[in-house]
Design a protein around this motif. Structure first.
Motif, PDB file in Angstrom:
ATOM      1  N   GLU A   1       0.972  -1.334  -0.077  1.00  0.00           N
ATOM      2  CA  GLU A   1      -0.007  -0.058  -0.167  1.00  0.00           C
ATOM      3  C   GLU A   1       0.886   1.163   0.075  1.00  0.00           C
ATOM      4  N   GLU A   2       1.947   1.085   0.773  1.00  0.00           N
ATOM      5  CA  GLU A   2       2.815   2.363   0.801  1.00  0.00           C
ATOM      6  C   GLU A   2       3.411   2.665  -0.617  1.00  0.00           C
ATOM      7  N   ILE A   3       3.712   1.628  -1.237  1.00  0.00           N
ATOM      8  CA  ILE A   3       4.537   1.632  -2.465  1.00  0.00           C
ATOM      9  C   ILE A   3       3.511   2.360  -3.560  1.00  0.00           C
ATOM     10  N   GLN A   4       2.075   1.678  -3.482  1.00  0.00           N
ATOM     11  CA  GLN A   4       1.367   2.381  -4.306  1.00  0.00           C
ATOM     12  C   GLN A   4       1.142   3.916  -4.181  1.00  0.00           C
ATOM     13  N   ARG A   5       1.006   4.015  -2.648  1.00  0.00           N
ATOM     14  CA  ARG A   5       0.941   5.431  -2.599  1.00  0.00           C
ATOM     15  C   ARG A   5       1.935   6.358  -3.219  1.00  0.00           C
ATOM     16  N   ALA A   6       3.221   5.997  -2.877  1.00  0.00           N
ATOM     17  CA  ALA A   6       4.014   6.715  -3.289  1.00  0.00           C
ATOM     18  C   ALA A   6       4.321   6.880  -4.743  1.00  0.00           C
ATOM     19  N   VAL A   7       3.655   5.867  -5.510  1.00  0.00           N
ATOM     20  CA  VAL A   7       3.804   5.872  -6.934  1.00  0.00           C
ATOM     21  C   VAL A   7       2.685   6.923  -7.543  1.00  0.00           C
ATOM     22  N   CYS A   8       1.709   6.678  -6.830  1.00  0.00           N
ATOM     23  CA  CYS A   8       0.318   7.722  -7.275  1.00  0.00           C
ATOM     24  C   CYS A   8       0.567   9.109  -6.838  1.00  0.00           C
ATOM     25  N   GLU A   9       1.356   9.452  -5.830  1.00  0.00           N
ATOM     26  CA  GLU A   9       1.592  10.783  -5.347  1.00  0.00           C
ATOM     27  C   GLU A   9       2.986  11.200  -6.113  1.00  0.00           C
ATOM     28  N   HIS A  10       3.703  10.441  -6.881  1.00  0.00           N
ATOM     29  CA  HIS A  10       4.667  10.784  -7.668  1.00  0.00           C
ATOM     30  C   HIS A  10       4.061  10.982  -9.003  1.00  0.00           C
ATOM     31  N   MET A  11       3.258  10.279  -9.651  1.00  0.00           N
ATOM     32  CA  MET A  11       2.812  10.532 -10.884  1.00  0.00           C
ATOM     33  C   MET A  11       1.688  11.288 -10.852  1.00  0.00           C
ATOM     34  N   GLY A  12       1.026  11.727  -9.822  1.00  0.00           N
ATOM     35  CA  GLY A  12      -0.111  12.633  -9.667  1.00  0.00           C
ATOM     36  C   GLY A  12      -1.593  11.927 -10.356  1.00  0.00           C
ATOM     37  N   ILE A  13      -1.527  10.972  -9.861  1.00  0.00           N
ATOM     38  CA  ILE A  13      -2.839   9.927 -10.194  1.00  0.00           C
ATOM     39  C   ILE A  13      -3.568   9.640  -8.697  1.00  0.00           C
ATOM     40  N   PRO A  14      -4.896   9.562  -8.918  1.00  0.00           N
ATOM     41  CA  PRO A  14      -5.410   9.023  -7.522  1.00  0.00           C
ATOM     42  C   PRO A  14      -5.218   7.331  -7.315  1.00  0.00           C
ATOM     43  N   GLU A  15      -5.161   7.229  -5.897  1.00  0.00           N
ATOM     44  CA  GLU A  15      -4.485   5.903  -5.519  1.00  0.00           C
ATOM     45  C   GLU A  15      -5.274   4.607  -5.851  1.00  0.00           C
ATOM     46  N   ASP A  16      -6.694   4.996  -5.685  1.00  0.00           N
ATOM     47  CA  ASP A  16      -7.674   3.582  -5.849  1.00  0.00           C
ATOM     48  C   ASP A  16      -7.651   3.204  -7.491  1.00  0.00           C
ATOM     49  N   ILE A  17      -6.939   4.016  -8.541  1.00  0.00           N
ATOM     50  CA  ILE A  17      -7.126   3.884  -9.853  1.00  0.00           C
ATOM     51  C   ILE A  17      -6.312   2.668 -10.099  1.00  0.00           C
ATOM     52  N   LEU A  18      -5.186   2.263  -9.199  1.00  0.00           N
ATOM     53  CA  LEU A  18      -4.264   1.423  -9.527  1.00  0.00           C
ATOM     54  C   LEU A  18      -4.998  -0.237  -9.393  1.00  0.00           C
ATOM     55  N   ARG A  19      -5.938  -0.080  -8.628  1.00  0.00           N
ATOM     56  CA  ARG A  19      -6.686  -1.373  -8.420  1.00  0.00           C
ATOM     57  C   ARG A  19      -7.865  -1.468  -9.281  1.00  0.00           C
ATOM     58  N   ALA A  20      -8.300  -0.431 -10.187  1.00  0.00           N
ATOM     59  CA  ALA A  20      -9.225  -0.264 -11.187  1.00  0.00           C
ATOM     60  C   ALA A  20      -9.026  -0.829 -12.201  1.00  0.00           C
ATOM     61  N   LYS A  21      -9.927  -1.283 -13.137  1.00  0.00           N
ATOM     62  CA  LYS A  21      -9.603  -1.871 -14.252  1.00  0.00           C
ATOM     63  C   LYS A  21      -9.203  -1.131 -15.600  1.00  0.00           C
ATOM     64  N   THR A  22      -9.291   0.038 -15.345  1.00  0.00           N
ATOM     65  CA  THR A  22      -8.757   1.034 -16.386  1.00  0.00           C
ATOM     66  C   THR A  22      -7.260   0.644 -17.184  1.00  0.00           C
ATOM     67  N   ARG A  23      -7.437   0.898 -18.400  1.00  0.00           N
ATOM     68  CA  ARG A  23      -6.319   0.338 -19.147  1.00  0.00           C
ATOM     69  C   ARG A  23      -5.665   1.556 -19.964  1.00  0.00           C
ATOM     70  N   LYS A  24      -5.985   2.712 -19.412  1.00  0.00           N
ATOM     71  CA  LYS A  24      -5.155   4.153 -19.541  1.00  0.00           C
ATOM     72  C   LYS A  24      -3.761   3.955 -19.552  1.00  0.00           C
ATOM     73  N   GLN A  25      -3.272   4.465 -20.635  1.00  0.00           N
ATOM     74  CA  GLN A  25      -1.600   4.232 -20.741  1.00  0.00           C
ATOM     75  C   GLN A  25      -1.024   4.698 -19.399  1.00  0.00           C
ATOM     76  N   GLU A  26      -1.271   5.852 -18.920  1.00  0.00           N
ATOM     77  CA  GLU A  26      -0.432   6.282 -17.664  1.00  0.00           C
ATOM     78  C   GLU A  26      -0.784   5.772 -16.443  1.00  0.00           C
ATOM     79  N   VAL A  27      -2.074   4.880 -16.458  1.00  0.00           N
ATOM     80  CA  VAL A  27      -2.308   4.160 -15.188  1.00  0.00           C
ATOM     81  C   VAL A  27      -1.696   2.792 -15.414  1.00  0.00           C
ATOM     82  N   VAL A  28      -1.795   2.226 -16.438  1.00  0.00           N
ATOM     83  CA  VAL A  28      -1.100   1.029 -16.833  1.00  0.00           C
ATOM     84  C   VAL A  28       0.276   1.113 -16.491  1.00  0.00           C
TER      85      VAL A  28
END
Ligand code: ADP
Ligand code: MG
Length: 493
Positions: free
Chosen positions: A400-427
């Motif tokens: 979870e801490e890794i996910q938070r750090a990645v999202c913070e760094h890349m400026g995206i909401p955290e829960d999107i990593l667990r979502a189904k989206t295939r948007k390139q930046e999220v992928v």
């Protein structure tokens, strides 16, 4: 009329009636004398089993009525001892008396002759009984002996409902449930549960007992530890009550013995346990055992016991994986009425890995310190508590801490990593987070996948390889990953 000794013993069935007026004779007198004869003609065990429980009730010119404990008992007498009894009676009375049975109804198992209907004859009989060689506390055969009261010694909190299922305990738990639903009726007899300290053996074996008592209130369930069994046994020797000890343990429907590793080296106890085991097993009673290692590795345990233990099923409990640890913490904290945040739960679960008792200890420590020191239930406090319990904080970074750090760094909401989206930046972010999870935690691919919306392990492998390849060919990607990684390491090391 007096019963003359000589007429009693010497007159054959065909001679003069020994008792001219049977009606006036006391059935107990006749029976006692009859027993004297019978005792010399059958072995002691049969005598004890089949004759001691009989209570003579009445006699007239044609019939001798005896009270017996059960239908089965009367059939047995009829088949095996009828002619012996009638022969002895004939010798005494000079008559061919037919024998009739008065069967104690089931719900009167405990009835003694004192509470039979009080007729004058009965009162007389009572008095005679009280002074005769057959004492008023008639020895009773083990067949219908009122069973000793039993205290199951179960902890009511240790139930299946409170037992969190995980990969590490799945097999043992399933076997335990099968046994609890059908004790003695599966081939899992004995069921041996083994595993390291604090992994839930005691909880699971109690759950079997609790379940059985819940579904069948009259079943006799007994939980004991090998140490308690040993102490009880030694005490029974000192008090000359080995028979009672043995009868007690043999009277149960389900015998649970915890921590059988402590039987090692105790020859005599092993011996009596071996016989107890056999007696129960033979009549289809269930035996459940726990041990800290597989039975065959129990050095100092008699071979014949080890082989018995292997008759049934041996099931192990492994240390819990991360998901199970998280689930246990969540359940226990909600039982305590507290709502721990994700990061606290993950942090504790990531660090306390080998023992569920320690996991519980952390939770209790956390709650205690929060209230005593008036501190917030946050990651800081969790760190202090974990450090005080396991000495040091082993793994610093959670997924979870890794996910938070990645999202913070890349400026995206955290829960999107667990979502189904295939948007390139999220992928891309998701793949980096998976890569770092594999690099920085000890979690399995499966565990990592589960943290990303339940993706399977092949997705994690693919992500890992993609990021690794990109880092070789794309300097921007490499920088991004390294920046996040060093930030995480700064924060958590
Ligand atoms: P063992 O007998 O193997 O040393 P215990 O059965 O005493 O371990 O378990 C230690 C503690 O952990 C107990 O409080 C028990 O309730 C808890 N525990 C163990 N396994 C589980 C589980 N799967 N779910 C919930 N609690 C568990
Ligand atoms: Mg235990």
């Amino acid at each position: 009329m007096e019963l003359g000794e000589s007429t009693l013993h010497d007159s054959p069935a065909s001679s003069q009636p020994a008792l001219a007026n049977i009606k006036e004779s006391n059935p107990l007198d006749i029976w006692n004398r009859c027993l004297e004869n019978i005792r010399t003609r059958i072995n002691a065990q049969s005598y004890k089993t089949w004759f001691e429980p009989i209570v003579p009730l009445s006699v007239d010119d044609h019939t001798f009525v005896i009270q017996v404990p059960s239908e089965f008992f009367s059939e047995w007498i009829e088949e095996h001892y009828y002619s012996l009894i009638s022969e002895c009676l004939a010798q005494l009375t000079g008559r061919e008396l037919s024998i009739e049975y008065d069967i104690i109804p089931d719900d009167r198992e405990d009835v003694t002759i004192h509470i039979l209907p009080e007729t004058p004859q009965q009162r007389l009989q009572d008095q005679i009984v009280n002074t005769s060689s057959i004492s008023s506390e008639l020895p009773r055969s083990t067949l219908y002996q009122p069973q000793p009261a039993i205290h199951p010694s179960l902890n009511p909190r240790y139930t299946f409902a409170n037992y969190i299922k995980g990969e590490s305990n799945q097999f043992a738990r399933a076997a335990a449930m099968a046994v609890a639903n059908n004790p003695g009726g599966t081939s899992f007899n004995p069921l041996v549960i083994y595993g390291g300290v604090g992994l839930g053996k005691t909880h699971l074996v109690h759950a079997i007992g609790n379940h059985l008592l819940h579904t069948h209130k009259t079943k006799r369930v007994l939980y004991t530890s090998s140490e308690k069994f040993t102490v009880d046994f030694v005490e029974s020797i000192q008090k000359d009550k080995v028979g009672e000890f043995s009868a007690y343990y043999r009277s149960v429907d389900l015998l649970i013995v915890d921590d059988i590793q402590f039987f090692t080296g105790k020859e005599k106890t092993q011996d009596i346990f071996f016989h107890t085991f056999n007696a129960l097993h033979q009549v289809g009673k269930q035996i459940v055992l726990s041990s800290d290692r597989p039975p065959k590795e129990l050095q100092g345990l008699n071979e014949r016991l080890i082989s018995r233990f292997q008759w049934g099923l041996t099931a192990d409990i492994q240390p819990p994986d991360l998901e199970t640890r998280i689930a246990i913490l969540r359940k226990k904290s909600s039982d305590e009425g507290v709502d721990l945040t994700h990061d606290v739960v993950e942090f504790i679960a990531a660090n306390v890995t080998s023992n569920i008792r320690e996991l519980e200890g952390c939770l209790i420590g956390l709650l205690a310190r929060a209230s005593l020191e008036n501190r917030a239930l946050n990651l800081d406090l969790a760190r202090d508590v974990v450090r005080s319990i396991i000495g040091e904080v082993r793994s610093h970074i959670t997924i979870e801490e890794i996910q938070r750090a990645v999202c913070e760094h890349m400026g995206i909401p955290e829960d999107i990593l667990r979502a189904k989206t295939r948007k390139q930046e999220v992928v891309n972010a998701r793949q980096i987070a998976m890569y770092l999870s594999k690099e920085l935690t000890n979690s399995s691919l499966k565990t990592i996948g589960l943290h990303f919306g339940g993706r399977d392990h092949s997705t994690v492998i693919h992500a890992y390889q993609t990021v690794e390849d990109l880092m070789k060919t794309d300097p921007r990607q490499r920088t991004t990953v390294q920046q996040i990684k060093s930030k995480l390491e700064r924060n958590y090391r």
